[in-house]
Scaffold this active site. Structure first.
Site, PDB file in Angstrom:
ATOM      1  N   LYS A  22       0.848  -1.206   0.000  1.00  0.00           N
ATOM      2  CA  LYS A  22       0.000   0.000   0.000  1.00  0.00           C
ATOM      3  C   LYS A  22       0.879   1.250   0.000  1.00  0.00           C
ATOM      4  CE  LYS A  22      -1.689   1.719   4.022  1.00  0.00           C
ATOM      5  NZ  LYS A  22      -1.507   3.175   4.225  1.00  0.00           N
ATOM      6  N   ASN A  23       1.878   1.256   0.870  1.00  0.00           N
ATOM      7  CA  ASN A  23       2.649   2.493   1.033  1.00  0.00           C
ATOM      8  C   ASN A  23       3.564   2.804  -0.149  1.00  0.00           C
ATOM      9  OD1 ASN A  23       1.355   2.889   3.400  1.00  0.00           O
ATOM     10  ND2 ASN A  23       3.103   2.415   4.732  1.00  0.00           N
ATOM     11  N   CYS A 116      -4.894  12.671  12.896  1.00  0.00           N
ATOM     12  CA  CYS A 116      -5.502  11.424  12.445  1.00  0.00           C
ATOM     13  C   CYS A 116      -5.496  10.434  13.586  1.00  0.00           C
ATOM     14  CB  CYS A 116      -4.770  10.872  11.234  1.00  0.00           C
ATOM     15  SG  CYS A 116      -3.217  10.098  11.642  1.00  0.00           S
ATOM     16  N   ARG A 121      -0.627  14.883  12.847  1.00  0.00           N
ATOM     17  CA  ARG A 121       0.091  14.451  11.629  1.00  0.00           C
ATOM     18  C   ARG A 121       0.675  15.695  10.969  1.00  0.00           C
ATOM     19  NH1 ARG A 121      -1.042   8.866   9.557  1.00  0.00           N
ATOM     20  NH2 ARG A 121       0.831   8.506   8.336  1.00  0.00           N
ATOM     21  N   ASP A 306       4.588   0.290  11.800  1.00  0.00           N
ATOM     22  CA  ASP A 306       3.358  -0.321  11.297  1.00  0.00           C
ATOM     23  C   ASP A 306       3.207  -1.787  11.732  1.00  0.00           C
ATOM     24  OD1 ASP A 306       2.715   2.042  10.115  1.00  0.00           O
ATOM     25  OD2 ASP A 306       3.173   1.422   8.066  1.00  0.00           O
ATOM     26  N   ARG A 398      -8.350  -0.534   4.587  1.00  0.00           N
ATOM     27  CA  ARG A 398      -7.438   0.469   4.018  1.00  0.00           C
ATOM     28  C   ARG A 398      -6.109  -0.170   3.615  1.00  0.00           C
ATOM     29  NH1 ARG A 398      -6.318   5.153   7.833  1.00  0.00           N
ATOM     30  NH2 ARG A 398      -4.839   5.388   6.151  1.00  0.00           N
TER      31      ARG A 398
END
Ligand code: UD1
Length: 418
Positions: A22-23, A116, A121, A306, A398
């Protein structure tokens, strides 16, 4: 609102392919704005964050086609330079578009990302760097108005923290700037290398990605290119944690072993046997796990923030005490209260979380409060006795491509209830 119902405890068995990162996908899709021809991106995961990124591209005027995991972007008709507030709110990492929109359109308008789930952020590093490259920035009622009407000019930029997003934004802005940009204390994450490889495949001149100094020689134009997104190292870590806590043996396919180096020692310390052959990784869990002495999240090549939550879930049933220190985000222990509802014993003091392993977890109703924290609840739910219901699956969607299907294919009893 959807929730996941997990009937535990379960054993996992079999093999599974790890989806694209994803990133990486988000900045790569932003980079496609800069190319004069079609960009073909393979291995793009089907995630809600990727869909929002595609919506942003379409809003800007790009033609975007998706066929399976391949996304094709044609940005020749781009006419807008703003990101609607609603899309900015849905995905705060849309800030990575700022550098690309500026490089392409010489102006940009977007709302300030604000806070967030992970706490404040800030984007001060992004903005300071873009100003150095020649961007004028005005902030008004939560909106950022940016203009580079005299063009972007390469400069030396030292980051006070190796921010992943700021490094990406600078790369995107600098690749078409006049002259040379040197980023010192740059982020070294694999996703940065993936972006550099994409930009170079499109005719850019980016050197040093993966080290703390990146040198970008601005070029006149970028052409279209074809690129394969790297595998998602955090999705891989989450599946390893799921196998470890359930005493299971599974095989992960399509991994990049080098990217997992900061993560694997934790699983070995927990007593799991790992073996890598090419792009495959097998894990054999001993059943009862050893505690892990100390997991400190750090910029790459340190342990990734993460992976903190899923690995913490794994240690909830270890034979002893594990310690976590979260050094990257201020508010990244929202899963702790929910893990405690499942019977875990965890104490948090500031940045430190101390997990005392318990013999059993038991199913309960819990709420995901962020993406990786939500995945941690699924990991724990697989090992908990009885039914665990994880609310707010939208967070998990997500970053994990249909996590329930992946786990069901490995033998878990997990269903989505809408
Ligand atoms: C990216 C990842 C995210 C990961 C994080 C750290 C994406 C889409 N997201 O987020 O999953 O958890 O890297 O590996 O790739 N900071 C500032 N000022 C700034 C920018 C950052 O103070 O201008 C701080 C942040 O508040 C945070 C730290 O720096 O405490 C790291 O943030 P950063 O590396 O920028 O993370 P993201 O790029 O947002």
């Amino acid at each position: 609102m959807s929730r996941l119902k997990i009937e535990g405890p379960c054993k996992l068995e079999g093999e599974v392919q790890v989806h694209g990162a994803k990133n990486s996908t988000l900045p790569l899709l932003a980079a496609s704005l800069l190319c004069d021809g079609e960009c073909v991106l393979h291995n793009c995961p089907q995630l809600s964050d990727v869909e929002i990124t595609i919506q942003i591209l379409r809003h800007l005027g790009c033609q975007v086609k998706r066929e399976g995991s391949t996304v094709v972007v044609d940005s020749s008709q781009i006419q807008n330079w703003d990101i609607p507030d609603q899309l900015m709110r849905e995905m705060r990492s849309s800030i990575v578009f700022l550098g690309a929109i500026l490089a392409r359109m010489k102006q940009a308008k977007l709302s300030f990302p604000g806070g967030c789930e992970l706490g404040p952020r800030p984007i001060d590093l992004h903005l300071a760097a873009l100003k150095k490259l020649g961007v004028q920035i005005r902030e008004n009622h939560g909106c950022l108005y940016c203009s580079a009407k005299h063009g972007l000019w390469g400069k030396s930029i030292g980051l006070s923290f190796p921010s992943v997003g700021a490094t990406e934004n600078i790369m995107l802005a600098a690749v078409l700037a006049k002259g040379t940009t040197i980023i010192t204390n740059a982020a070294c994450e694999p996703e940065i290398c993936d972006l550099a490889n994409f930009l170079n495949a499109a005719g850019g001149d980016v050197k040093g990605a993966g080290s703390s100094t990146i040198v970008i020689q601005g070029v006149e134009r970028l052409h279209g290119c074809e690129h394969r997104v790297i595998p998602d190292r955090i999705a891989a870590a989450t599946l390893l944690a799921a196998a470890a806590i359930t005493g299971s043996n599974i095989l992960l396919r399509e991994i990049e072993p080098a990217h997992l180096e900061p993560i694997l020692p934790v699983f070995e310390e927990a007593g799991c046997q790992l073996s890598i052959q090419g792009r495959e990784l097998s894990i054999v869990s001993p059943g009862r796990l050893n505690p892990v002495k100390s997991v400190r999240t750090m910029p790459y090549p340190g342990f990734p923030t993460d992976a903190q939550a899923p690995v913490m879930a794994m240690t909830c049933m270890a034979d002893g005490t594990s310690v976590f220190v979260e050094n990257i985000f201020e508010s990244r222990y929202k899963h702790v209260g929910e893990l405690v509802r499942l019977g875990a014993r965890i104490k948090v003091e500031g940045r430190v979380a101390v997990v005392e392993g318990v013999k059993h977890l038991s199913g309960a109703e819990v709420q995901a409060a962020d993406l990786r924290g939500g995945a941690a609840l699924v990991v724990a739910g697989l090992a908990a006795e009885g039914v665990t219901q994880v609310q707010n699956v939208r967070y998990i969607d997500r970053g994990y491509e249909s996590l329930e299907h992946t786990l069901t294919s490995l033998g878990a009893r997990i269903t989505r209830i809408n």
